[in-house]
Design a protein around this motif. Structure first.
Motif, mmCIF file in Angstrom:
data_model
loop_
_atom_site.group_PDB
_atom_site.id
_atom_site.type_symbol
_atom_site.label_atom_id
_atom_site.label_comp_id
_atom_site.label_asym_id
_atom_site.label_seq_id
_atom_site.Cartn_x
_atom_site.Cartn_y
_atom_site.Cartn_z
ATOM 1 N N ALA A 63 47.477 40.056 39.870
ATOM 2 C CA ALA A 63 46.486 39.402 40.713
ATOM 3 C C ALA A 63 47.208 38.792 41.909
ATOM 4 O O ALA A 63 48.354 38.346 41.793
ATOM 5 C CB ALA A 63 45.758 38.317 39.924
ATOM 6 N N LEU A 66 48.564 35.297 41.284
ATOM 7 C CA LEU A 66 49.213 35.184 39.979
ATOM 8 C C LEU A 66 49.796 33.786 39.797
ATOM 9 O O LEU A 66 50.515 33.282 40.657
ATOM 10 C CB LEU A 66 50.337 36.224 39.867
ATOM 11 N N GLU A 142 42.879 39.206 33.625
ATOM 12 C CA GLU A 142 41.574 38.884 34.218
ATOM 13 C C GLU A 142 41.231 39.962 35.238
ATOM 14 O O GLU A 142 42.043 40.272 36.106
ATOM 15 C CB GLU A 142 41.648 37.517 34.905
ATOM 16 N N GLN A 145 43.803 42.811 35.858
ATOM 17 C CA GLN A 145 45.140 42.514 36.381
ATOM 18 C C GLN A 145 45.729 41.322 35.643
ATOM 19 O O GLN A 145 45.012 40.561 34.988
ATOM 20 C CB GLN A 145 45.085 42.201 37.877
ATOM 21 N N ALA A 147 46.822 37.790 35.541
ATOM 22 C CA ALA A 147 46.440 36.620 36.336
ATOM 23 C C ALA A 147 47.351 35.427 36.099
ATOM 24 O O ALA A 147 47.441 34.542 36.946
ATOM 25 C CB ALA A 147 44.996 36.233 36.020
ATOM 26 N N GLU A 148 48.009 35.413 34.933
ATOM 27 C CA GLU A 148 48.817 34.248 34.585
ATOM 28 C C GLU A 148 49.967 34.693 33.699
ATOM 29 O O GLU A 148 49.820 35.632 32.909
ATOM 30 C CB GLU A 148 47.921 33.249 33.843
#
Length: 164
Positions: A63, A66, A142, A145, A147-148
């Motif tokens: 993302a 990120l 998310e 992709q 995201a974290e």
């Protein structure tokens, strides 16, 4: 090398590959189709982006915003691309992760994917000895992709700090 020797070598390579892949396949049996897809995406990102050092893969897998939970690393996809751009890419991209870059355990639960690594280091109380420990990477997926990202990282001292 005789035909039989080549066959034995090929058979041994296939057996080694099966041993490496079997734990990951076994872990995926109890996951939903979406969890399996999330795990595959993370493993593909690890192989193409991190191991093969292809910064363009970040656009597909990461993302834009990120979130990194590593105090030593800046936020966002652009920071990952910049880091990967400083490394020479591996071509062709390997079809599988090399054994030394394959997690010991890998699984997904909901939107989260966990990679667990077995590491070895010098014992701080006796540097002539080694000890084993585990490290991890955790991703939240998310909208298709990553995201974290969390990992077992502590803040590194600035260059030269902490040295005597």
């Amino acid at each position: 090398m005789t035909g039989f020797s080549k066959l034995k070598l090929f058979g041994g390579a296939l057996a080694l590959l099966a041993m490496i892949c079997a734990p990951l396949a076994a872990q995926s049996k109890n996951m939903t189709k979406q969890e399996q897809a999330n795990l595959k995406m993370v493993m593909d990102w690890w192989r193409i982006g991190l191991v093969a050092a292809h910064p363009e893969a970040a656009d597909k897998y990461l993302a834009e915003n990120l979130i990194q939970h590593n105090p030593n690393f800046p936020q966002g996809r652009a920071a990952v691309k910049a880091m990967l751009s400083r490394r020479p890419p591996v071509n062709p991209i390997p079809a599988t992760l090399p054994p030394d870059r394959t997690p010991t355990k890998a699984f997904a639960k909901g939107d989260y994917v966990v990679l667990i690594w077995e590491r070895e280091a010098a014992d701080p109380t006796d540097p002539s000895k080694k000890y084993k420990y585990n490290d991890f990477d955790l991703f939240r997926v998310e909208n298709g992709q990553l995201a974290e990202h969390w990992e077992g990282a502590m803040k590194n001292p600035p260059n030269g700090a902490g040295k005597e």
